[in-house]
Design a protein around this motif. Sequence first.
Motif, short mmCIF file in Angstrom:
data_model
loop_
_atom_site.label_atom_id
_atom_site.label_comp_id
_atom_site.label_asym_id
_atom_site.label_seq_id
_atom_site.Cartn_x
_atom_site.Cartn_y
_atom_site.Cartn_z
N ILE A 51 0.82 -1.16 -0.01
CA ILE A 51 -0.02 0.14 -0.23
C ILE A 51 0.89 1.13 -0.07
CG2 ILE A 51 -1.69 1.44 1.18
CD1 ILE A 51 -2.67 -1.34 2.33
N SER A 52 0.39 2.10 -0.89
CA SER A 52 1.17 3.72 -0.84
C SER A 52 0.15 4.45 -0.34
CB SER A 52 1.51 3.83 -2.32
OG SER A 52 2.51 5.14 -2.37
N VAL A 53 0.71 5.28 0.66
CA VAL A 53 -0.15 6.31 1.41
C VAL A 53 0.20 7.75 0.90
CG1 VAL A 53 -0.96 7.33 3.62
CG2 VAL A 53 -0.39 4.89 3.30
N LYS A 54 -0.59 8.42 0.37
CA LYS A 54 -0.30 9.85 -0.04
C LYS A 54 -0.53 10.94 1.15
CE LYS A 54 -1.26 9.03 -5.13
NZ LYS A 54 -2.17 9.51 -6.37
N ILE A 55 0.54 11.60 1.25
CA ILE A 55 0.40 12.74 2.23
C ILE A 55 0.71 14.14 1.83
CG2 ILE A 55 1.27 13.49 4.56
CD1 ILE A 55 -0.30 10.80 4.52
N GLY A 56 -0.16 15.08 1.92
CA GLY A 56 0.17 16.25 1.41
C GLY A 56 1.03 17.02 2.37
N VAL A 57 1.79 17.89 1.92
CA VAL A 57 2.86 18.62 2.88
C VAL A 57 2.45 20.06 2.85
CG1 VAL A 57 5.25 19.08 3.26
CG2 VAL A 57 4.50 16.79 2.18
N ASP A 58 2.13 20.42 3.94
CA ASP A 58 1.63 21.97 4.08
C ASP A 58 2.92 22.88 3.70
OD1 ASP A 58 1.36 24.56 5.87
OD2 ASP A 58 -0.68 23.63 5.80
N ALA A 59 2.45 23.98 3.24
CA ALA A 59 3.58 24.88 2.72
C ALA A 59 4.28 25.47 3.90
CB ALA A 59 2.91 26.23 1.80
N LEU A 77 5.18 5.61 1.97
CA LEU A 77 4.61 7.05 1.96
C LEU A 77 5.19 8.01 0.66
CD1 LEU A 77 5.33 8.20 5.55
CD2 LEU A 77 3.20 7.22 4.56
N LYS A 78 4.17 8.61 0.05
CA LYS A 78 4.42 9.50 -1.07
C LYS A 78 4.01 10.59 -0.33
CE LYS A 78 3.44 9.99 -6.05
NZ LYS A 78 2.63 9.58 -7.11
N LEU A 79 5.01 11.59 -0.58
CA LEU A 79 4.73 13.00 0.03
C LEU A 79 4.62 14.06 -1.05
CD1 LEU A 79 7.50 13.35 3.00
CD2 LEU A 79 4.92 12.68 3.26
N ILE A 80 3.60 14.63 -1.02
CA ILE A 80 3.06 15.75 -2.18
C ILE A 80 3.33 16.88 -1.73
CG2 ILE A 80 1.23 16.36 -3.82
CD1 ILE A 80 0.09 13.50 -3.57
N GLU A 87 -6.11 23.68 -3.31
CA GLU A 87 -6.08 22.21 -4.22
C GLU A 87 -6.04 21.18 -3.34
OE1 GLU A 87 -3.85 20.04 -8.05
OE2 GLU A 87 -3.94 22.55 -7.64
N MET A 88 -5.00 21.07 -2.55
CA MET A 88 -4.60 20.13 -1.60
C MET A 88 -5.80 19.91 -0.56
SD MET A 88 -1.32 19.82 0.89
CE MET A 88 -0.08 20.00 -0.38
N GLU A 89 -6.44 20.97 -0.19
CA GLU A 89 -7.59 20.74 0.65
C GLU A 89 -8.64 20.07 0.00
OE1 GLU A 89 -9.27 21.75 4.61
OE2 GLU A 89 -7.28 22.26 3.72
N ASP A 90 -8.92 20.48 -1.30
CA ASP A 90 -9.90 19.70 -2.05
C ASP A 90 -9.59 18.12 -2.09
OD1 ASP A 90 -12.38 19.83 -3.64
OD2 ASP A 90 -11.22 19.43 -5.31
#
Length: 367
Positions: A51-59, A77-80, A87-90
């Motif tokens: 499993i690959s978990v996508k995580i958004g990184v706050d600015a 983990l896949k850090l974005i 867009e990240m919030e959406d």
Amino acid sequence: MAVKYNQWKALLAMSKASLIGIVRSPSAVIFSLGFPLVFILVFGFIGDKGISVKIGVDAATDTTSYLYKQLASEKSLKLISGQPAAEMEDDLKKGHITAIIRITSQPAQGNTPVCNVKVRTSAASVDKISLFQTILTGIINKADDVYYPRSSVAKLEPVEVLPGRRYRTIDFILPGLLSFSLLSAAVFSTAFLFFSLRQTLVLKRFFATPIRRLYIVLAEALARLIFQVAGAVLIIAIGYFAFGFTLVHGWTTFFEMLILTAFGVIVFMGFGFVVSGIANSESTIPPIANVITLPQFLLAGTFVSVDAFPSWLQPICRIMPLTYLNDAFRKIAFEGQHLWNVGLELGVITLWGVIVYAVAVRVFRWE
């Protein structure tokens, strides 16, 4: 002096003609070989990457911090980063990413890094957030052990790993797809063929020849056996050489799988005879055949183990012949068992064969 008619020579001639017809039929090739090979390639390339978990990184995240670097090194983990906040919030609300993390560094205490971590998730990601929390907690605990060494209430001994073979995704998927290709090809091709022969009066014309009815059926069965066994050779070869499909005893396991393939085709052809006998028109063949094949495709352990289904559904799954063919293939290929070790599976499939051919004899029509 009259020459005695050679039934076997006629059988071989009919088998040859039928085999040529099968090979020239695009639908037969696609359903018997095309679809299974596509699925095998897809699952083979996916492999066991997990499993690959996508995580958004706050600015506002400090990407130079110790914790961020440890998270970035996690393969699961896949850090974005660099994505606009809106867009990240959406994406978070839609479940495209599991969480948004913000790491802010605090004044260090000596040589010990200090940071605050804030994680936000949404109801759309509840299935993966626990995994991310486990990874994050593990990284923090590991850092604490490095910078704040302390005694523990328990000592964890190294995990003991017993010798054995690694069970890959392809070891589960390939037998299931091979079994289903045998079922679908045997049912659909047999049903369409004999319905067509009956409708075009070809079977009736055969009665004007000395060939016996049994040899007509055997000829068609032989053609399908050759085609399906050849297809099984191709499927197993691609799985073995391209994706490491397990054949425990090498050539012995390979040949036992081919014998099991032939056995499965013979039994499943009985369903095709039943369908061709009860179908009133060519358009009714697919719905009737799908009633036989589709439930088994979904419930007989082709993609998911039968044990994963609800307890009330498992007895239904255990009735289906495809379930036992799947189990037999997997036991022979991965567990190293032989044909004489899968007596239960072969017995159930044989019982289905007796039942379905008894029905086929009752409903089969030559005209």
